[in-house]
Design a protein around this motif. Sequence first.
Motif, PDB file in Angstrom:
ATOM      1  N   ASP A 197       0.824  -1.210   0.000  1.00  0.00           N
ATOM      2  CA  ASP A 197       0.000   0.000   0.000  1.00  0.00           C
ATOM      3  C   ASP A 197       0.859   1.260   0.000  1.00  0.00           C
ATOM      4  N   LEU A 201       0.935   4.207  -3.044  1.00  0.00           N
ATOM      5  CA  LEU A 201       0.737   5.643  -2.840  1.00  0.00           C
ATOM      6  C   LEU A 201       1.937   6.448  -3.319  1.00  0.00           C
ATOM      7  N   HIS A 204       2.012   6.521  -7.267  1.00  0.00           N
ATOM      8  CA  HIS A 204       1.039   7.421  -7.886  1.00  0.00           C
ATOM      9  C   HIS A 204       1.335   8.888  -7.553  1.00  0.00           C
ATOM     10  N   THR A 205       1.907   9.146  -6.395  1.00  0.00           N
ATOM     11  CA  THR A 205       2.231  10.527  -6.041  1.00  0.00           C
ATOM     12  C   THR A 205       3.400  11.041  -6.872  1.00  0.00           C
ATOM     13  N   ARG A 211      -4.755   4.689 -12.373  1.00  0.00           N
ATOM     14  CA  ARG A 211      -4.775   3.362 -11.771  1.00  0.00           C
ATOM     15  C   ARG A 211      -4.530   2.271 -12.809  1.00  0.00           C
ATOM     16  N   TYR A 280      -6.947  -1.303  -4.824  1.00  0.00           N
ATOM     17  CA  TYR A 280      -7.161   0.128  -4.649  1.00  0.00           C
ATOM     18  C   TYR A 280      -8.480   0.386  -3.913  1.00  0.00           C
ATOM     19  N   TRP A 284      -8.604   2.435  -0.241  1.00  0.00           N
ATOM     20  CA  TRP A 284      -9.293   3.688   0.041  1.00  0.00           C
ATOM     21  C   TRP A 284     -10.485   3.497   0.969  1.00  0.00           C
ATOM     22  N   SER A 300      -9.783   9.455  -3.888  1.00  0.00           N
ATOM     23  CA  SER A 300      -9.326   8.219  -4.511  1.00  0.00           C
ATOM     24  C   SER A 300      -7.928   8.418  -5.078  1.00  0.00           C
ATOM     25  N   THR A 301      -7.438   7.386  -5.766  1.00  0.00           N
ATOM     26  CA  THR A 301      -6.095   7.450  -6.345  1.00  0.00           C
ATOM     27  C   THR A 301      -5.964   8.607  -7.332  1.00  0.00           C
ATOM     28  N   HIS A 302      -7.025   8.930  -8.037  1.00  0.00           N
ATOM     29  CA  HIS A 302      -6.950   9.998  -9.032  1.00  0.00           C
ATOM     30  C   HIS A 302      -6.683  11.355  -8.384  1.00  0.00           C
TER      31      HIS A 302
END
Length: 376
Positions: A197, A201, A204-205, A211, A280, A284, A300-302
């Motif tokens: 996890d 994060l 994606h950051t 995703r 994912y 979340w 969310s991831t977006h």
Amino acid sequence: MTWLLCTRSALSLGCSPICTSRWREATVSADPATVAAALQVLAHLGVTLADLQSDTGAPAALPTVAEYLPRVVAAAGPGARRTYGTYWERMATAWGDWPLNRVAASDIEAMKQDMIATARSRRNSRNGRHAGEHVIAAARAFYRRAVADGLIDASASPAHRVAKPRRLPSTRRALTPYELEEINAVARTSGNDVILDALLLRLHTESAYRRGGALAVRLVDLDRRSGLVRLAEKGTVRWQPVSLDLAEHLYEHAHGRGAVLPTDQLLRYRNGQPISSRRYDHLWKRIGDRLPWVAAQGISTHWLRHTTLTWVERHFGYGVARAYAGHTDSPGSSTTTYIKADLHAVADALSAMTGQPHPLATMEETQAAWPAATRR
């Protein structure tokens, strides 16, 4: 051609064979110039003598919605099947035995309203607005294929006579550094695989991946030496800079969890199986249970992608942010055609954001802009 029609009429009226034979002789002895002119007219109209002599009969019947749907699905890409599949099935259930030209714009409008009224309420729902929009988009994709196959004329598509709902402004915003710290802290201290996890994060950051793009990354797509990951998403392929530290963590993660072949998926569970989008969803959901503001805002991831791209745009400009996001289209003014950035500019932005040098960066190292929690 006139004599031929007369011959048919004479026979139907019971004229003598002698009479009709004289007409045939007249046809044979017709002026060559006249025949050539007639053929030229027919060619201009797109008609042949075979067309005139054949019995066309009734026009061919159009397939029904249920009969034609498998062809539409087979020609659609995976993204279209995933997005429109449910709505195509609804169309087949409601209008399965109807020919394509029987469905009216009002039928599609009625289905849109029904989907809006019965849409499930989710964290990111907009009172069924997205469901109504997808009904029309699915119907348009269905009839666009029918037009391409020559079954109906473009002007006869009922789906294109139904207006799409106006898309509402997005509620997404850039997260604050404190909010990022909170999200990362929860991910690292709860759940059954905190290493995975935390890696998700951070990936994606740093990269602003979508995703689906992250799920598609394979072992062969990782270039540790150059700090690059080959990303395939939204029909495009590009190399995206990541920090050397993250690249090394990705490599160790993949090899430690059973990725051996070049085509093996990079992100994996502890049991060695590739992760799916459900990871994912669980992540979340867990973060939202512990941070009520995450659940309330539907984060969310977006949102991580939105956060990173906002920072890049503020500090490096629109052109670099556009390249960082992987946008290749140029909507709006033609000026956007000239607002471009190369891989080195993206690496500069990444280096400034993470505070870590990058092999492709051209600017001097700067202090990290992100909280330390996102870089561990």
